[in-house]
Design an enzyme around this catalytic site. Sequence first.
Site: not given
Ligand code: ZN
Length: 199
Positions: A48, A53, A114-115, A156-157, A160
């Site tokens: 995701g 991000q 998480c990226l 999670h997304e 963000h």
């Molecule tokens: Zn993330």
Amino acid sequence: MVLPICEAGEIVLRCPSRELTPAEIISPEMQALIANMFDTMRAAPGVGLAAPQIGMPLQLAVIEDRQEYIDKAPPGHAAARERLAVPAHVIVNPRLILERLTPEDAAVEFFEGCLSLPGFTAVVPRARAVRVDCLNERGEPVTIHARGWYARILQHEIDHLGGTLYIDRMHSRSFMNRGNFERCWKNATAEELRKLIDG
Ligand code: ZN
């Protein structure tokens, strides 16, 4: 085109994102951004990616969980997480409703990453099932019913898009780097994890 991913400390990850109109969603600029977000997510690789991000405070995220990622996980890993492949899709202006399948289902706890926090992971409690009302990449309203790992990805997304990171929800005593996770905690029992979390 693969875009640079913003990491913790960049203010865009802490700002609420603005909604998009259907006309904006179908614009060539937004369609190009969506294509770049898929490229960026797949290159990482991740399951995701939310617009903040890549530095854009917009209510937009891309999601895809491929069977090839799931096949790489240890045996039993996917079953425990109720993890099934999720086709590539886009969520815009999402509204999240947590759902409870059974009284015991208040939250499920698994390590999450998480990226935007590369190299780290922690146990994060999440609802096992969710409903999401949103727009798709064509600006059409859709309702998603998700459970298991897909429900976790959505939570999670969508976090963000409100400026929230998993570290705001994690069991802080379980926060660790990936190397130590792989070495010591990847195959931990529920009891061992409980002890780590509760002290
Ligand atoms: Zn993330």
